[in-house]
Design an enzyme around this catalytic site. Structure first.
Site, PDB file in Angstrom:
ATOM      1  N   ASP A   1       0.870  -1.175   0.000  1.00 38.36           N
ATOM      2  CA  ASP A   1       0.000   0.000   0.000  1.00 38.36           C
ATOM      3  C   ASP A   1       0.912   1.231   0.000  1.00 38.36           C
ATOM      4  OD1 ASP A   1       0.891   0.333   2.617  1.00 38.36           O
ATOM      5  OD2 ASP A   1      -1.098   0.290   3.534  1.00 38.36           O
TER       6      ASP A   1
ATOM      7  N   CYS B   1       3.272  -3.056   4.045  1.00 44.01           N
ATOM      8  CA  CYS B   1       2.445  -1.910   4.417  1.00 44.01           C
ATOM      9  C   CYS B   1       3.182  -1.176   5.530  1.00 44.01           C
ATOM     10  CB  CYS B   1       1.025  -2.321   4.796  1.00 44.01           C
ATOM     11  SG  CYS B   1       0.867  -3.375   6.254  1.00 44.01           S
TER      12      CYS B   1
ATOM     13  N   THR C   1       2.921  -1.231   8.903  1.00 47.15           N
ATOM     14  CA  THR C   1       3.362  -2.113   9.987  1.00 47.15           C
ATOM     15  C   THR C   1       3.600  -3.550   9.531  1.00 47.15           C
ATOM     16  OG1 THR C   1       1.076  -2.663  10.503  1.00 47.15           O
ATOM     17  CG2 THR C   1       2.057  -0.790  11.703  1.00 47.15           C
TER      18      THR C   1
ATOM     19  N   HIS D   1      10.695 -23.868   8.827  1.00 49.90           N
ATOM     20  CA  HIS D   1       9.722 -24.589   9.648  1.00 49.90           C
ATOM     21  C   HIS D   1       8.278 -24.391   9.188  1.00 49.90           C
ATOM     22  CE1 HIS D   1      12.406 -25.197  13.475  1.00 49.90           C
ATOM     23  NE2 HIS D   1      12.981 -25.610  12.357  1.00 49.90           N
TER      24      HIS D   1
ATOM     25  N   HIS E   1       7.775 -30.843  10.330  1.00 54.66           N
ATOM     26  CA  HIS E   1       7.148 -29.543  10.066  1.00 54.66           C
ATOM     27  C   HIS E   1       6.049 -29.672   9.016  1.00 54.66           C
ATOM     28  CE1 HIS E   1      10.085 -27.815  12.671  1.00 54.66           C
ATOM     29  NE2 HIS E   1      11.045 -28.401  11.972  1.00 54.66           N
TER      30      HIS E   1
HETATM   31  C1  RB5 Z   1      -1.828   2.833   6.326  1.00 59.15           C
HETATM   32  O1  RB5 Z   1      -1.872   4.084   6.938  1.00 59.15           O
HETATM   33  C2  RB5 Z   1      -1.514   1.766   7.355  1.00 59.15           C
HETATM   34  O2  RB5 Z   1      -2.611   1.558   8.188  1.00 59.15           O
HETATM   35  C3  RB5 Z   1      -1.141   0.482   6.659  1.00 59.15           C
HETATM   36  O3  RB5 Z   1      -0.017   0.705   5.857  1.00 59.15           O
HETATM   37  C4  RB5 Z   1      -0.771  -0.691   7.522  1.00 59.15           C
HETATM   38  O4  RB5 Z   1       0.151  -0.346   8.492  1.00 59.15           O
HETATM   39  C5  RB5 Z   1      -1.898  -1.475   8.066  1.00 59.15           C
HETATM   40  O5  RB5 Z   1      -1.725  -2.494   8.739  1.00 59.15           O
END
Ligand code: RB5
Length: 141
Positions: free
Chosen positions: A8, A65, A67, A98, A133
């Site tokens: 994203d 993304c 996080t 694994h 595994h």
């Molecule tokens: C976008 O602002 C953010 O929420 C997305 O990149 C991600 O971290 C979601 O899990």
């Protein structure tokens, strides 16, 4: 090996670096977007990458993304997708050896590009060891 890569807007800049890194390393890469910093919805890009992996068009996928959490939640909704959110190289390697992870998720707002590329480098070469595994993966399917 052909690798699908998607992000994203939060992962866009790191995705560009990952695509360049993998291409220079000789991997065939399919980038499904996003293609700029405009705000988009991460599930749409997780869907595209997972579809390519599930169809066999790509052997593995990488999703990025902010996080890595949203991408990993979205990817793991798919049967036959084993997505691993990794922020260091040890879990990246173990996710292959694994867990036979076929999708790697990264958080671009959590780690820097050098660590991210080290994780990618480790993950793309690591192999599933099978044995006990595989038995555990069979229980999941
Ligand atoms: C976008 O602002 C953010 O929420 C997305 O990149 C991600 O971290 C979601 O899990």
């Amino acid at each position: 090996m052909k690798i699908a890569v998607g992000s994203d807007h939060g992962g866009f800049e790191l995705k560009q670096q990952v695509v360049e890194f993998l291409s220079k390393a000789g991997y065939e890469v399919e980038s499904v977007g996003c293609f700029d910093l405009a705000s988009v919805d991460y599930p749409d890009f997780a869907e595209k990458v997972c579809a390519l992996v599930k169809s066999g068009a790509c052997e593995r996928g990488i999703l990025i993304c902010g996080t890595g959490i949203g991408m990993s939640i979205a990817a793991n909704r798919h049967r036959d997708i084993r997505a691993a959110l990794c922020h260091e190289a040890f879990t990246a390697r173990m996710s292959r050896e694994h867990n036979n992870a076929n999708v790697l998720c990264l958080g671009a707002r959590v780690i820097g590009p050098e660590l991210a590329l080290e994780i990618v480098r480790t993950w793309v070469v690591a192999e599933f060891v099978g044995g006990r595994h595989q038995r555990r993966l069979d229980i999941l399917s």
